[in-house]
Scaffold this motif. Structure first.
Motif, PDB file in Angstrom:
ATOM      1  N   LEU A  71       0.823  -1.208   0.000  1.00 36.43           N
ATOM      2  CA  LEU A  71       0.000   0.000   0.000  1.00 36.43           C
ATOM      3  C   LEU A  71       0.859   1.261   0.000  1.00 36.43           C
ATOM      4  N   LEU A  72       1.956   1.252   0.748  1.00 35.53           N
ATOM      5  CA  LEU A  72       2.868   2.400   0.761  1.00 35.53           C
ATOM      6  C   LEU A  72       3.544   2.580  -0.591  1.00 35.53           C
ATOM      7  N   GLU A  73       4.014   1.487  -1.194  1.00 38.19           N
ATOM      8  CA  GLU A  73       4.702   1.559  -2.482  1.00 38.19           C
ATOM      9  C   GLU A  73       3.773   2.043  -3.597  1.00 38.19           C
ATOM     10  N   LEU A  74       2.490   1.756  -3.470  1.00 37.54           N
ATOM     11  CA  LEU A  74       1.516   2.225  -4.451  1.00 37.54           C
ATOM     12  C   LEU A  74       1.098   3.671  -4.192  1.00 37.54           C
ATOM     13  N   GLY A  75       1.512   4.214  -3.040  1.00 33.59           N
ATOM     14  CA  GLY A  75       1.143   5.576  -2.687  1.00 33.59           C
ATOM     15  C   GLY A  75      -0.300   5.709  -2.220  1.00 33.59           C
ATOM     16  N   LEU A  76      -0.913   4.590  -1.823  1.00 31.29           N
ATOM     17  CA  LEU A  76      -2.308   4.617  -1.391  1.00 31.29           C
ATOM     18  C   LEU A  76      -2.466   5.019   0.067  1.00 31.29           C
ATOM     19  N   ILE A  77      -1.420   4.840   0.853  1.00 28.31           N
ATOM     20  CA  ILE A  77      -1.421   5.294   2.240  1.00 28.31           C
ATOM     21  C   ILE A  77      -0.114   6.035   2.491  1.00 28.31           C
ATOM     22  N   ASP A  78      -0.123   6.900   3.493  1.00 28.43           N
ATOM     23  CA  ASP A  78       1.060   7.663   3.881  1.00 28.43           C
ATOM     24  C   ASP A  78       1.313   7.463   5.369  1.00 28.43           C
ATOM     25  N   ILE A  79       2.556   7.569   5.756  1.00 26.01           N
ATOM     26  CA  ILE A  79       2.912   7.537   7.172  1.00 26.01           C
ATOM     27  C   ILE A  79       2.997   8.972   7.662  1.00 26.01           C
ATOM     28  N   ASP A  80       2.263   9.269   8.696  1.00 28.32           N
ATOM     29  CA  ASP A  80       2.292  10.594   9.318  1.00 28.32           C
ATOM     30  C   ASP A  80       3.425  10.578  10.347  1.00 28.32           C
ATOM     31  N   SER A  81       4.638  10.836   9.895  1.00 27.27           N
ATOM     32  CA  SER A  81       5.826  10.746  10.758  1.00 27.27           C
ATOM     33  C   SER A  81       5.751  11.712  11.934  1.00 27.27           C
ATOM     34  N   ASP A  82       5.257  12.914  11.699  1.00 28.29           N
ATOM     35  CA  ASP A  82       5.141  13.888  12.789  1.00 28.29           C
ATOM     36  C   ASP A  82       4.235  13.354  13.884  1.00 28.29           C
ATOM     37  N   ARG A  83       3.105  12.812  13.484  1.00 27.08           N
ATOM     38  CA  ARG A  83       2.152  12.261  14.447  1.00 27.08           C
ATOM     39  C   ARG A  83       2.726  11.019  15.140  1.00 27.08           C
ATOM     40  N   LEU A  84       3.363  10.163  14.377  1.00 32.61           N
ATOM     41  CA  LEU A  84       3.966   8.948  14.922  1.00 32.61           C
ATOM     42  C   LEU A  84       5.008   9.285  15.980  1.00 32.61           C
ATOM     43  N   ASN A  85       5.843  10.280  15.702  1.00 29.77           N
ATOM     44  CA  ASN A  85       6.909  10.652  16.628  1.00 29.77           C
ATOM     45  C   ASN A  85       6.436  11.530  17.774  1.00 29.77           C
ATOM     46  N   ALA A  86       5.293  12.191  17.614  1.00 26.68           N
ATOM     47  CA  ALA A  86       4.772  13.069  18.667  1.00 26.68           C
ATOM     48  C   ALA A  86       4.017  12.301  19.747  1.00 26.68           C
ATOM     49  N   ALA A  87       3.542  11.126  19.434  1.00 26.22           N
ATOM     50  CA  ALA A  87       2.757  10.350  20.401  1.00 26.22           C
ATOM     51  C   ALA A  87       3.670   9.796  21.497  1.00 26.22           C
ATOM     52  N   PRO A  88       3.236   9.883  22.767  1.00 27.42           N
ATOM     53  CA  PRO A  88       4.045   9.330  23.849  1.00 27.42           C
ATOM     54  C   PRO A  88       4.072   7.805  23.819  1.00 27.42           C
ATOM     55  N   GLY A  89       3.191   7.224  23.092  1.00 32.15           N
ATOM     56  CA  GLY A  89       3.118   5.773  22.941  1.00 32.15           C
ATOM     57  C   GLY A  89       1.969   5.448  22.008  1.00 32.15           C
ATOM     58  N   LEU A  90       2.016   4.301  21.401  1.00 27.96           N
ATOM     59  CA  LEU A  90       0.944   3.882  20.507  1.00 27.96           C
ATOM     60  C   LEU A  90       0.403   2.545  20.988  1.00 27.96           C
ATOM     61  N   PRO A  91      -0.918   2.403  21.044  1.00 31.52           N
ATOM     62  CA  PRO A  91      -1.470   1.123  21.486  1.00 31.52           C
ATOM     63  C   PRO A  91      -1.186   0.024  20.451  1.00 31.52           C
ATOM     64  N   THR A  92      -0.805  -1.129  20.906  1.00 33.65           N
ATOM     65  CA  THR A  92      -0.581  -2.239  19.993  1.00 33.65           C
ATOM     66  C   THR A  92      -1.770  -3.188  19.975  1.00 33.65           C
ATOM     67  N   HIS A  93      -2.677  -3.014  20.884  1.00 32.38           N
ATOM     68  CA  HIS A  93      -3.892  -3.836  20.920  1.00 32.38           C
ATOM     69  C   HIS A  93      -5.092  -2.904  20.848  1.00 32.38           C
ATOM     70  N   ARG A  94      -6.189  -3.397  20.325  1.00 29.63           N
ATOM     71  CA  ARG A  94      -7.394  -2.586  20.302  1.00 29.63           C
ATOM     72  C   ARG A  94      -8.597  -3.461  20.584  1.00 29.63           C
ATOM     73  N   GLU A  95      -9.597  -2.847  21.167  1.00 28.43           N
ATOM     74  CA  GLU A  95     -10.830  -3.566  21.399  1.00 28.43           C
ATOM     75  C   GLU A  95     -11.496  -3.796  20.052  1.00 28.43           C
ATOM     76  N   ARG A  96     -12.090  -4.930  19.888  1.00 26.53           N
ATOM     77  CA  ARG A  96     -12.746  -5.267  18.629  1.00 26.53           C
ATOM     78  C   ARG A  96     -14.089  -4.568  18.573  1.00 26.53           C
ATOM     79  N   ALA A  97     -14.232  -3.582  17.704  1.00 29.97           N
ATOM     80  CA  ALA A  97     -15.481  -2.834  17.610  1.00 29.97           C
ATOM     81  C   ALA A  97     -16.084  -2.923  16.212  1.00 29.97           C
ATOM     82  N   VAL A  98     -15.330  -3.473  15.275  1.00 29.75           N
ATOM     83  CA  VAL A  98     -15.813  -3.561  13.898  1.00 29.75           C
ATOM     84  C   VAL A  98     -16.389  -4.956  13.672  1.00 29.75           C
ATOM     85  N   PRO A  99     -17.619  -5.045  13.129  1.00 30.60           N
ATOM     86  CA  PRO A  99     -18.208  -6.378  12.917  1.00 30.60           C
ATOM     87  C   PRO A  99     -17.436  -7.202  11.909  1.00 30.60           C
TER      88      PRO A  99
END
Length: 99
Positions: A71-99
């Motif tokens: 997806l990155l190589e096709l240019g369909l998604i981008d990495i928001d480096s500023d946001r990624l580096n600004a976060a004090p931490g990123l959750p690696t698990h998430r509650e399942r909310a999507v059917p």
């Protein structure tokens, strides 16, 4: 596009979720198909899960990596480096909310 949720206030603070349209024909639906095809191609290919007899964890990691790279190589998604580096931490698990 839906706006991004605010960054975490601290390392283990709850991360607000944003709604994603996953219905047939949505942008997510199309990305999911492309990413899924890339991941399946990797799993069935000469460097993939079946040829290497990988563990389930290695299969998941490899499939996700291949899908994201595609997806990155096709240019369909981008990495928001500023946001990624600004976060004090990123959750690696998430509650399942999507059917």
């Amino acid at each position: 596009m839906t706006s991004k949720p605010p960054l975490l206030a601290s390392m283990f603070a709850p991360w607000p979720r944003i709604p994603i349209d996953t219905t047939d024909g949505s942008d997510f639906f199309h990305l999911d198909r492309v990413a899924g095809s890339a991941a399946t191609g990797w799993a069935l290919g000469p460097e993939g899960a079946y040829e290497q007899n990988l563990t389930l964890a290695e299969v998941v990691d490899g499939a996700v990596r291949e899908a994201l790279l595609h997806l990155l190589e096709l240019g369909l998604i981008d990495i928001d480096s500023d946001r990624l580096n600004a976060a004090p931490g990123l959750p690696t698990h998430r509650e399942r909310a999507v059917p």
